[in-house]
Write a protein that holds these residues in place. Sequence first.
Motif, PDB file in Angstrom:
ATOM      1  N   GLY A 184       0.795  -1.222   0.000  1.00  0.00           N
ATOM      2  CA  GLY A 184       0.000   0.000   0.000  1.00  0.00           C
ATOM      3  C   GLY A 184       0.825   1.268   0.000  1.00  0.00           C
ATOM      4  N   VAL A 185       2.087   1.180   0.436  1.00  0.00           N
ATOM      5  CA  VAL A 185       2.964   2.355   0.400  1.00  0.00           C
ATOM      6  C   VAL A 185       3.137   2.844  -1.029  1.00  0.00           C
ATOM      7  CG1 VAL A 185       5.382   3.053   0.651  1.00  0.00           C
ATOM      8  CG2 VAL A 185       4.184   2.019   2.564  1.00  0.00           C
ATOM      9  N   GLY A 186       3.313   1.919  -1.955  1.00  0.00           N
ATOM     10  CA  GLY A 186       3.448   2.299  -3.359  1.00  0.00           C
ATOM     11  C   GLY A 186       2.204   2.963  -3.896  1.00  0.00           C
TER      12      GLY A 186
ATOM     13  N   PHE B 220       5.368  11.086   2.471  1.00  0.00           N
ATOM     14  CA  PHE B 220       6.058  10.013   3.178  1.00  0.00           C
ATOM     15  C   PHE B 220       5.341   9.680   4.494  1.00  0.00           C
ATOM     16  CE2 PHE B 220       9.976  11.918   1.006  1.00  0.00           C
ATOM     17  CZ  PHE B 220       9.771  11.155  -0.132  1.00  0.00           C
ATOM     18  N   ALA B 221       4.874  10.704   5.195  1.00  0.00           N
ATOM     19  CA  ALA B 221       4.166  10.481   6.456  1.00  0.00           C
ATOM     20  C   ALA B 221       2.864   9.723   6.223  1.00  0.00           C
ATOM     21  CB  ALA B 221       3.893  11.815   7.147  1.00  0.00           C
ATOM     22  N   GLU B 222       2.143  10.060   5.166  1.00  0.00           N
ATOM     23  CA  GLU B 222       0.891   9.362   4.860  1.00  0.00           C
ATOM     24  C   GLU B 222       1.150   7.907   4.490  1.00  0.00           C
ATOM     25  OE1 GLU B 222      -1.364  11.394   1.915  1.00  0.00           O
ATOM     26  OE2 GLU B 222      -1.537  13.253   3.075  1.00  0.00           O
ATOM     27  N   ALA B 223       2.208   7.673   3.726  1.00  0.00           N
ATOM     28  CA  ALA B 223       2.515   6.312   3.310  1.00  0.00           C
ATOM     29  C   ALA B 223       2.934   5.454   4.502  1.00  0.00           C
ATOM     30  CB  ALA B 223       3.623   6.329   2.264  1.00  0.00           C
ATOM     31  N   ALA B 224       3.801   5.990   5.358  1.00  0.00           N
ATOM     32  CA  ALA B 224       4.226   5.235   6.540  1.00  0.00           C
ATOM     33  C   ALA B 224       3.067   5.039   7.507  1.00  0.00           C
ATOM     34  CB  ALA B 224       5.374   5.967   7.233  1.00  0.00           C
TER      35      ALA B 224
ATOM     36  N   ALA C  35      -0.060   4.671   6.664  1.00  0.00           N
ATOM     37  CA  ALA C  35      -0.880   3.598   6.106  1.00  0.00           C
ATOM     38  C   ALA C  35      -0.279   2.238   6.432  1.00  0.00           C
ATOM     39  CB  ALA C  35      -1.016   3.773   4.600  1.00  0.00           C
ATOM     40  N   ALA C  36       1.043   2.137   6.372  1.00  0.00           N
ATOM     41  CA  ALA C  36       1.712   0.883   6.715  1.00  0.00           C
ATOM     42  C   ALA C  36       1.510   0.542   8.187  1.00  0.00           C
ATOM     43  CB  ALA C  36       3.196   0.981   6.389  1.00  0.00           C
ATOM     44  N   ALA C  37       1.628   1.535   9.053  1.00  0.00           N
ATOM     45  CA  ALA C  37       1.451   1.301  10.492  1.00  0.00           C
ATOM     46  C   ALA C  37       0.052   0.796  10.810  1.00  0.00           C
ATOM     47  CB  ALA C  37       1.749   2.585  11.262  1.00  0.00           C
ATOM     48  N   GLU C  38      -0.932   1.317  10.109  1.00  0.00           N
ATOM     49  CA  GLU C  38      -2.308   0.875  10.331  1.00  0.00           C
ATOM     50  C   GLU C  38      -2.512  -0.555   9.841  1.00  0.00           C
ATOM     51  OE1 GLU C  38      -4.760   2.362  11.971  1.00  0.00           O
ATOM     52  OE2 GLU C  38      -3.295   3.914  12.483  1.00  0.00           O
TER      53      GLU C  38
END
Length: 293
Positions: free
Chosen positions: A232-234, A247-251, A253-256
């Motif tokens: 999902g980061v991509g 970058f903050a939004e992508a990370a 999303a990964a944390a969630e």
Amino acid sequence: MYPAPIEAYFAPKTIEEALQNRADAGDDAVFIAGGMSLMQAMRARLMTPRVLIDLNEVEELSGLARGPRGVTVRPLTRYRELAKTSALRGALQALGDAAATVGDRQVRNAGTIGGNLCWNRVASCMPSACLCLDATLVLTSLAGGARVVPIDAFLIGPLETALREDELLTEINFPASRQRGVGSAYEKLGATVDGLPIVGIAASVEVDEAGVCTHARFSVGGVLPTAQRFDGVGEVLRSRPGTAKAFAEAAGAAAEAIETQSDHLASAHYRKVLIRTLGRDVLAEAHARATGG
């Protein structure tokens, strides 16, 4: 506690000889490379092998080679070699980053990438770096020859991989990518500087001429059951410029999405916090390397 007695020791010169030693010795034999994990397990008598097969004289299991299809890393390559080689600059630099942070100086001088992958500890650097970089592994046996296994199929669970009893890891291959426009990075946070990662994160970012992200990969170690990749980061970063917000939004999303756990090192909540904050920084570093920054 002292290790149980070893009844036989072999130091083969070739892969075929090593596999033959293993076949002749039976189930009580184990391969030893750097020995960083195996010797601890033997000292605690978690493992009591009767026979040791030392792979350090098998020259074809050491070193790196760059070819048109990518980079081949042999399993007995030491962390110190991975950390300093120019062959991993740019697209594969996350692997060098991870090697530079494994354990302490003694571990980095003696330990091997192949041993690290085959043990597949939850708190380990190499599995997440190799998962992010889309590695494929060559597993060789006397009976079946060589078979190629993708890294995500190789890593099964804590101390568990797809390696069969009669097989030896003989190659770790990383796909070729264009030299410019791709960057990767790895960073971990442990309880101490040389400690095992509470969380270790690898990221790979590909950009176009304007620095806009076209593709990204993101993986996390230190979580159960094994290193995990979050595609999902991509999706979050695609077609976006490399900004702190992206970058903050992508990370985030990964944390969630990535399930974490609590243990004696950290709580599940703290691991999610680390995925957000450390993940943001690793993505930014990978992007900077991709753009030549």
